[in-house]
Motif scaffolding. Structure first.
Motif, short mmCIF file in Angstrom:
data_model
loop_
_atom_site.label_atom_id
_atom_site.label_comp_id
_atom_site.label_asym_id
_atom_site.label_seq_id
_atom_site.Cartn_x
_atom_site.Cartn_y
_atom_site.Cartn_z
N ASN A 62 0.88 -1.17 0.00
CA ASN A 62 0.00 0.00 0.00
C ASN A 62 0.92 1.21 0.00
O ASN A 62 1.60 1.48 0.99
CB ASN A 62 -0.89 -0.04 1.25
N ILE A 63 0.96 1.95 -1.11
CA ILE A 63 2.06 2.87 -1.38
C ILE A 63 1.74 4.31 -0.95
O ILE A 63 0.66 4.85 -1.24
CB ILE A 63 2.42 2.84 -2.87
N ILE A 64 2.73 4.90 -0.29
CA ILE A 64 2.69 6.30 0.15
C ILE A 64 3.90 7.01 -0.43
O ILE A 64 4.98 6.42 -0.56
CB ILE A 64 2.75 6.39 1.70
N ARG A 65 3.73 8.29 -0.76
CA ARG A 65 4.88 9.11 -1.18
C ARG A 65 4.91 10.38 -0.35
O ARG A 65 3.89 11.05 -0.19
CB ARG A 65 4.78 9.46 -2.67
N GLY A 66 6.09 10.70 0.19
CA GLY A 66 6.25 11.91 0.99
C GLY A 66 6.62 11.57 2.42
O GLY A 66 6.74 10.41 2.80
N HIS A 67 6.79 12.61 3.22
CA HIS A 67 7.10 12.42 4.63
C HIS A 67 6.16 13.29 5.46
O HIS A 67 5.47 14.16 4.94
CB HIS A 67 8.57 12.74 4.93
N ILE A 68 6.13 13.02 6.77
CA ILE A 68 5.15 13.69 7.64
C ILE A 68 5.85 14.32 8.83
O ILE A 68 5.32 14.35 9.94
CB ILE A 68 4.03 12.72 8.08
N GLU A 69 7.03 14.87 8.59
CA GLU A 69 7.83 15.48 9.63
C GLU A 69 7.12 16.67 10.27
O GLU A 69 7.28 16.95 11.45
CB GLU A 69 9.17 15.91 9.03
N HIS A 70 6.34 17.41 9.47
CA HIS A 70 5.64 18.60 9.97
C HIS A 70 4.38 18.78 9.15
O HIS A 70 4.12 18.04 8.18
CB HIS A 70 6.54 19.84 9.91
N ASP A 71 3.56 19.75 9.50
CA ASP A 71 2.25 19.92 8.86
C ASP A 71 2.36 20.17 7.36
O ASP A 71 1.56 19.66 6.58
CB ASP A 71 1.49 21.08 9.51
N ALA A 72 3.33 20.98 6.95
CA ALA A 72 3.44 21.29 5.52
C ALA A 72 3.75 20.04 4.72
O ALA A 72 3.18 19.83 3.63
CB ALA A 72 4.53 22.35 5.30
N ALA A 73 4.64 19.19 5.24
CA ALA A 73 4.95 17.93 4.55
C ALA A 73 3.76 16.99 4.56
O ALA A 73 3.47 16.32 3.56
CB ALA A 73 6.15 17.27 5.21
N LEU A 74 3.04 16.94 5.68
CA LEU A 74 1.86 16.08 5.78
C LEU A 74 0.82 16.46 4.74
O LEU A 74 0.15 15.59 4.16
CB LEU A 74 1.27 16.18 7.19
N ASN A 75 0.68 17.75 4.46
CA ASN A 75 -0.28 18.20 3.45
C ASN A 75 0.04 17.66 2.07
O ASN A 75 -0.85 17.43 1.26
CB ASN A 75 -0.32 19.73 3.39
N ASN A 76 1.32 17.46 1.79
CA ASN A 76 1.69 16.92 0.49
C ASN A 76 1.39 15.42 0.40
O ASN A 76 1.15 14.90 -0.69
CB ASN A 76 3.18 17.16 0.23
N VAL A 77 1.42 14.73 1.54
CA VAL A 77 1.06 13.32 1.55
C VAL A 77 -0.46 13.15 1.48
O VAL A 77 -0.98 12.29 0.77
CB VAL A 77 1.60 12.64 2.83
N ILE A 78 -1.17 14.00 2.23
CA ILE A 78 -2.64 13.94 2.29
C ILE A 78 -3.17 15.29 1.82
O ILE A 78 -3.43 16.19 2.62
CB ILE A 78 -3.13 13.64 3.72
N PRO A 79 -3.31 15.49 0.51
CA PRO A 79 -3.67 16.82 0.00
C PRO A 79 -5.08 17.23 0.41
O PRO A 79 -5.97 16.39 0.59
CB PRO A 79 -3.58 16.64 -1.53
N ILE A 80 -5.27 18.53 0.55
CA ILE A 80 -6.59 19.07 0.86
C ILE A 80 -7.07 19.89 -0.33
O ILE A 80 -6.42 19.94 -1.37
CB ILE A 80 -6.55 19.92 2.14
N GLN A 81 -8.23 20.55 -0.17
CA GLN A 81 -8.80 21.32 -1.27
C GLN A 81 -7.82 22.41 -1.71
O GLN A 81 -7.02 22.91 -0.92
CB GLN A 81 -10.13 21.94 -0.87
N GLY A 82 -7.86 22.71 -2.99
CA GLY A 82 -6.94 23.68 -3.56
C GLY A 82 -5.62 23.08 -3.99
O GLY A 82 -4.79 23.76 -4.58
N MET A 83 -5.43 21.79 -3.68
CA MET A 83 -4.23 21.08 -4.09
C MET A 83 -4.59 20.06 -5.17
O MET A 83 -5.77 19.76 -5.38
CB MET A 83 -3.59 20.38 -2.89
N ALA A 84 -3.58 19.55 -5.83
CA ALA A 84 -3.84 18.60 -6.92
C ALA A 84 -4.52 17.35 -6.40
O ALA A 84 -4.18 16.84 -5.33
CB ALA A 84 -2.53 18.24 -7.60
N ALA A 85 -5.47 16.85 -7.16
CA ALA A 85 -6.12 15.59 -6.83
C ALA A 85 -5.21 14.43 -7.23
O ALA A 85 -4.42 14.53 -8.17
CB ALA A 85 -7.46 15.48 -7.54
N SER A 86 -5.32 13.33 -6.50
CA SER A 86 -4.58 12.08 -6.75
C SER A 86 -3.14 12.32 -7.19
O SER A 86 -2.70 11.81 -8.23
CB SER A 86 -5.31 11.22 -7.79
#
Length: 683
Positions: free
Chosen positions: A257-281
């Motif tokens: 089950n594949i993940i890309r990115g790191h979750i060291e801080h909130d900004a990085a977490l947002n790239n792993v789990i995007p929210i509205q206004g960010m690219a889908a999938s």
């Protein structure tokens, strides 16, 4: 019309070892924080069972279930190290199995991604003693006896999951202990667990071997793993994909089950789990690359919110199982609606990430516009027909009013909606003036489509008074007239300030230098600040709180913080706007402190913008209140117990009266929609 199951890629079965998954749709592991004492009690169970009723093939519980005492729960995690979890999970699995849905669980040791001052107050550990910013923790370096103990804990936890009748488990390996060994960012060891890739994989290999020995060859074991930390000092794509290859070739892992990115801080977490206004999938193609490189079953989820994208992921061979996790929080019946040819009726995930923000702030996951999610014991997702159809008038076509009309119409009542303006949406029409939040219009569009399907009429440009309502001869009136922007009380100069609504609506052009005083702590003030910053205005945001916008969690904090940093917005906390005066062509804002009455400073600016929530627009309610059967009263005990909540206080009156949303007090979208649902499902 029922869709031809043989043609839809999403509806094809997938064979995973001995387990046949009935379609390609899954909900990936996440922790909704519905547990009680670390146990998946009824609320937790019913949340997953609802997705099973909705046709999902696989629901992955926990995010993650913790295997050891020294991995204290960070946000409601299940306690997989306790024997008493077995009967709870067995009941959950049995109930989901009745609907043909497979159930698995994610197991982890959180490593450094938690804090010592929780649970049993044991030292928190990591491969190396490197601080974890998100939880502000300084872990100890894991020792040999820790490793031996934790490997055994993984095996014991897996045995409990097998005893509970689950279909399998997956290990969590992104931001936690297991991949902490993999990553150069968190592993600086010079022993047998550091250095070469083989050494850095040693701990995970030991865990997998111990678990396999405990559960046997037939039990399904997978791993949700980072295959590229996208971080200059972290795990590279090359090494991550190589780890995936080695795990696939080991014979002990059944899926990736594949993940890309790191979750060291909130900004990085947002790239792993995007929210509205960010690219889908955004990581779908990468997951497809891993599948091609390993030729192994690959699962993946990261803002795959719509059926078309999910279908594409399967049809193009990028994934074997597609995770639609937040999408199922918004609508747990996605697959059932696809099969029934009702795809257009799927309630959309709008990317608000209200669900995750609540978890990270210590609450439980709630969907911003499906108030039944997690309340399955109290409110059904499939609404029951009313015993006695009524004629209902709903005043106001904001989110609360539209939801009230939808629920009443779905239950068989005759409904008419009166809206004072020329369009539906209420305050949502303001917030989508921020282009980054335009997806929020899905809350309105979905309800308008549902009302059209249900035959509900909306009369626009109808500013209704009491006489207009009475002329309709209703026996139920729902007041959803919302609120209007209000200003904070100042010592002087209230007439000189501009509301955030005026900025968002475009009624007032931003001028700089400007000061924005946010005394609400949510999106309205921050959205106005974002628009002002992007307009090039020199801006200072002032908040009386300990940090700005405390009503938002870390996920939605990130885009505002990023924009403020990029546009040099000054943020001042623990400070309150006291007064405003005119001086020449500009304004002088006087700022004070709750902590010192003597502290006063001044800012010379061109514009002062304020956000202070809303004041209930309740004139019509007060007109109708003495004419109503219940005199506006609500029996809260009955409402909470899910009984008819409106007492009869004026038996000669012809109608009941309900007031919901911001027409009651300044709250948020979820509160208004929950008001509408909880009342109208009982009336």
């Amino acid at each position: 019309m029922t869709m031809d199951l043989s043609r839809d890629p999403l509806l094809q079965p997938f064979q995973l070892k001995h387990l046949t998954l009935k379609n390609r749709v899954m909900s990936t592991a996440h922790e909704p924080a519905y547990s009680e004492g670390g146990m998946p009690t009824d609320r937790y169970r019913l949340y997953h069972v609802e997705k099973a009723k909705g046709g999902i093939a696989l629901t992955m519980t926990a995010g993650s279930a913790i295997v050891s005492h020294d991995s204290p729960a960070a946000f409601g995690n299940l306690h997989a190290y306790k024997d008493e979890i077995v009967p709870w999970l067995k009941k959950l699995a049995d109930d989901c199995h009745e609907h043909g849905t497979a159930v698995m669980i994610q197991l982890t040791h959180l490593g450094r991604r938690t804090n010592w001052n929780k649970g049993d107050w044991l030292p928190v550990l990591s491969p190396s003693a490197i601080r974890e910013p998100a939880h502000r923790h300084f872990p100890k370096e894991i020792e040999d006896w820790d490793i031996e103990r934790i490997v055994g804990d993984y095996a014991s936890a897996a045995s409990r999951m097998q005893a509970a009748g689950l279909d399998g488990i997956e290990f969590e390996a992104y931001g936690h202990l297991m991949d902490g060994f993999w990553s150069p960012a968190t592993n600086r060891r010079d022993d047998a667990f550091g250095g070469s890739l083989e050494n850095r994989m040693r701990f995970s290999t030991m865990v997998i071997d111990a678990v396999r020995k405990a559960v046997g060859a037939d039990f399904i074991v997978g791993i949700r793993m980072v295959a590229d930390e996208d971080w200059d000092k972290g795990l590279s794509k090359e090494e991550g994909v190589e780890i995936a290859r080695r795990l696939a070739a080991s014979g002990d892992i059944d899926f990736l089950n594949i993940i890309r990115g790191h979750i060291e801080h909130d900004a990085a977490l947002n790239n792993v789990i995007p929210i509205q206004g960010m690219a889908a999938s955004p990581h779908l193609d990468f997951a497809g690359e891993v599948r091609a490189a390993t030729k192994f079953p690959v699962f993946h989820a990261a803002r795959i919110a719509d059926v078309a994208t999910a279908r594409h992921a399967i049809a193009e061979g990028k994934l074997d199982m597609v995770g639609m996790t937040r999408a199922h929080i918004a609508d747990p019946h996605i697959v059932k609606k696809i099969i029934a040819g009702r795809e257009a009726e799927i309630r959309p995930c709008v990317g608000a990430t209200y669900c995750l923000d609540r978890i990270y702030e210590g609450g439980e996951a709630l969907c911003i516009h499906n108030a039944a999610t997690s309340r399955e014991a109290l409110i059904p997702h499939d609404l029951p027909k009313a015993e006695r159809p009524r004629k209902a008038v709903v005043v106001g076509a904001g989110p609360a009013g539209l939801e009230a009309a939808r629920v009443l119409a779905e239950r068989g009542h005759a409904v008419e909606v009166l809206e004072a303006t020329g369009e539906a949406g209420g305050q949502i029409n303001l917030l989508i003036r921020n282009p980054r939040r335009k997806e929020m219009v899905g809350i309105v569009d979905w309800r308008l489509a549902e009302l059209e399907r249900l035959g509900v009429t909306i009369r626009y440009n109808t500013y209704a008074g009491a006489e207009d309502i009475l002329a309709e001869s209703p026996d139920l009136v729902v007041i959803a007239t919302g609120g209007i922007a209000q200003l904070p009380e100042l010592e002087a100069g209230e007439e000189l300030v501009t509301s955030s609504w005026d900025i968002l609506a475009g009624a007032v052009k931003p001028e700089g230098p400007a000061l924005l005083f946010d005394d609400n702590g949510g999106h309205p003030g921050m959205s106005a600040a974002e628009l002002m910053a992007k307009a090039g205005v020199e801006l200072e945001v002032v908040s009386p709180e300990r940090f700005f916008a405390p009503e938002m969690g870390g996920m939605n904090h990130v885009p505002y913080a990023r924009i403020f940093a990029e546009h040099n917005v000054r943020v001042t906390i623990n400070t309150r706007l006291v007064a405003v005066r005119r001086e020449g062509n500009g304004l002088v804002a006087t700022l004070g402190s709750d902590f010192s009455a003597q502290t006063r400073v001044e800012r010379r600016v061109a514009q002062v913008v304020v956000e202070h929530g809303t004041l209930a627009n309740d004139d019509l309610y007060r007109e109708l209140k003495p004419l109503s059967r219940n005199l506006g009263a609500v029996d809260y005990t009955a409402l909470i117990a899910r009984r008819q909540p409106l007492p009869v206080r004026n038996a000669e009156a012809a109608f009941d009266l309900v007031r919901i949303g911001d027409a009651v007090e300044s709250r948020n979208i979820h509160a208004g929609i929950y008001d509408a649902l909880r009342f109208c499902v009982l009336l």
